[in-house]
Design a protein around this motif. Structure first.
Motif, short mmCIF file in Angstrom:
data_model
loop_
_atom_site.label_atom_id
_atom_site.label_comp_id
_atom_site.label_asym_id
_atom_site.label_seq_id
_atom_site.Cartn_x
_atom_site.Cartn_y
_atom_site.Cartn_z
N GLU A 59 6.15 -3.56 7.98
CA GLU A 59 6.29 -2.11 8.17
C GLU A 59 7.33 -1.50 7.24
O GLU A 59 7.10 -0.47 6.59
CB GLU A 59 6.64 -1.81 9.63
N VAL A 60 8.49 -2.15 7.16
CA VAL A 60 9.54 -1.64 6.28
C VAL A 60 9.13 -1.73 4.82
O VAL A 60 9.31 -0.80 4.03
CB VAL A 60 10.86 -2.42 6.52
N ALA A 61 8.56 -2.87 4.44
CA ALA A 61 8.15 -3.07 3.04
C ALA A 61 7.06 -2.09 2.63
O ALA A 61 7.02 -1.63 1.47
CB ALA A 61 7.69 -4.51 2.83
N GLU A 62 6.16 -1.74 3.55
CA GLU A 62 5.12 -0.76 3.23
C GLU A 62 5.72 0.63 3.02
O GLU A 62 5.24 1.40 2.19
CB GLU A 62 4.07 -0.72 4.34
N LYS A 63 6.77 0.95 3.76
CA LYS A 63 7.44 2.24 3.55
C LYS A 63 8.13 2.27 2.19
O LYS A 63 8.12 3.30 1.50
CB LYS A 63 8.44 2.50 4.68
N ARG A 115 7.06 0.60 -0.34
CA ARG A 115 5.94 0.71 -1.27
C ARG A 115 5.57 2.17 -1.52
O ARG A 115 5.33 2.58 -2.67
CB ARG A 115 4.72 -0.04 -0.73
N SER A 116 5.54 2.96 -0.45
CA SER A 116 5.17 4.37 -0.60
C SER A 116 6.18 5.12 -1.46
O SER A 116 5.81 6.03 -2.22
CB SER A 116 5.03 5.04 0.77
N ILE A 117 7.45 4.75 -1.36
CA ILE A 117 8.48 5.36 -2.21
C ILE A 117 8.26 4.97 -3.66
O ILE A 117 8.37 5.80 -4.57
CB ILE A 117 9.89 4.93 -1.75
N LEU A 118 7.94 3.70 -3.89
CA LEU A 118 7.74 3.20 -5.25
C LEU A 118 6.52 3.80 -5.93
O LEU A 118 6.56 4.13 -7.11
CB LEU A 118 7.62 1.68 -5.22
N ILE A 119 5.45 3.93 -5.19
CA ILE A 119 4.19 4.36 -5.79
C ILE A 119 4.04 5.88 -5.80
O ILE A 119 3.51 6.45 -6.75
CB ILE A 119 3.01 3.70 -5.07
N HIS A 120 4.52 6.54 -4.73
CA HIS A 120 4.36 7.99 -4.63
C HIS A 120 5.70 8.69 -4.37
O HIS A 120 5.91 9.28 -3.32
CB HIS A 120 3.38 8.34 -3.51
N PRO A 121 6.64 8.61 -5.31
CA PRO A 121 7.93 9.28 -5.07
C PRO A 121 7.75 10.80 -5.04
O PRO A 121 7.08 11.36 -5.89
CB PRO A 121 8.78 8.84 -6.27
N VAL A 122 8.33 11.42 -4.06
CA VAL A 122 8.13 12.87 -3.92
C VAL A 122 9.41 13.68 -4.15
O VAL A 122 9.35 14.90 -4.23
CB VAL A 122 7.57 13.21 -2.51
N HIS A 123 10.53 13.02 -4.26
CA HIS A 123 11.78 13.75 -4.34
C HIS A 123 12.41 13.75 -5.74
O HIS A 123 12.92 14.77 -6.20
CB HIS A 123 12.79 13.19 -3.34
N GLU A 124 12.37 12.62 -6.41
CA GLU A 124 13.05 12.53 -7.69
C GLU A 124 12.51 11.34 -8.49
O GLU A 124 11.83 10.47 -7.96
CB GLU A 124 14.56 12.34 -7.47
N THR A 125 12.83 11.31 -9.76
CA THR A 125 12.41 10.21 -10.62
C THR A 125 13.19 8.96 -10.26
O THR A 125 14.41 9.01 -10.06
CB THR A 125 12.66 10.58 -12.09
N LEU A 126 12.51 7.83 -10.18
CA LEU A 126 13.19 6.58 -9.88
C LEU A 126 13.77 5.96 -11.15
O LEU A 126 13.06 5.78 -12.14
CB LEU A 126 12.21 5.57 -9.24
N HIS A 127 15.04 5.62 -11.10
CA HIS A 127 15.65 4.87 -12.20
C HIS A 127 15.07 3.46 -12.19
O HIS A 127 14.76 2.92 -11.12
CB HIS A 127 17.17 4.82 -12.00
N PRO A 128 14.89 2.83 -13.37
CA PRO A 128 14.35 1.46 -13.41
C PRO A 128 15.09 0.47 -12.51
O PRO A 128 14.47 -0.39 -11.88
CB PRO A 128 14.47 1.08 -14.88
#
Length: 219
Positions: A50-54, A56-69
């Protein structure tokens, strides 16, 4: 020493650039072994709990800001720890075959090579996160970059959910770098990597995988 195996299960991972057909192949192989009375555990990274899937959603569909590498890498590793400790390790002692869509080599290639964070550093994080747990077999399904781009375009057109997938929006040059990275990794870890021609028919690919897994089971 590249492979640590202390339990009865055969641990198999699937790698490839986007559109390689990993998920389809994994499902077909799982069905074969299930039909032949094997207890099969299917899972994926990032994800699996459950935690890992959440994450995953941040990694694949970020909605707030660009992810640093680096953020991307650390999120991958955090999801991996949850996945291993809560799902994979228990399954090693209760199942015959574990099939995982992506694992440590995705981090090495996507973040270490693609994001230029460094292979040595990423591999050290992989070892820390996994506790030196490595697959028995890693299938790298290899396809040309132009086929990858074509399949991603088709997949995007068919999706009902039109949210953007970060990894599907990368350039052809990025995927060329990833493909070359995987091929180099396969040379480095020949004891567990098996390179498969992803342009073969589904049936031919499945037959090759079943053969290799059955050989490992008998060994």
């Amino acid at each position: 020493m590249d492979t640590v195996k202390t339990n009865k299960a055969i641990f198999v991972t699937y790698e490839g650039i986007e559109g390689a057909g990993k998920s389809t192949q994994l499902s077909l192989v799982a069905s074969h072994f299930t039909d032949n009375a094997k207890k099969v555990f299917q899972t994926r990274e990032p994800g699996g709990t459950e935690v890992a899937e959440k994450i995953r959603s941040i990694l694949i569909h970020p909605v707030h800001e660009t992810l640093h590498p680096k953020t991307e890498l650390y999120l991958m590793q955090a999801a991996r720890v949850q996945h291993i400790e809560h799902k994979i390790r228990p399954a090693l002692s209760t199942h015959d075959v574990i099939l995982c869509d992506r694992f440590i080599d995705s981090s090495t290639v996507y973040q270490g090579i693609g994001r230029e964070l460094g292979v040595t550093w990423v591999e050290s994080l992989n070892r820390f996160s996994t506790g030196d747990l490595y697959p028995d077999i890693t299938f790298f399904i290899d396809i040309p970059v132009d086929l990858s781009l074509s399949r991603m375009k088709q997949r995007k057109n068919l999706k009902k959910d039109k949210s953007q997938d970060r990894f599907e929006n990368e350039s052809a040059a990025f995927y060329t770098t990833l493909r070359n990275g995987y091929l180099e990794l396969a040379k480095k870890h020949q004891d567990r990597f098996i390179v498969l021609d992803g342009t073969l028919s589904k049936e031919a690919l499945v037959a090759l995988q079943i053969q290799k897994i059955e050989e490992k089971i008998r060994s």
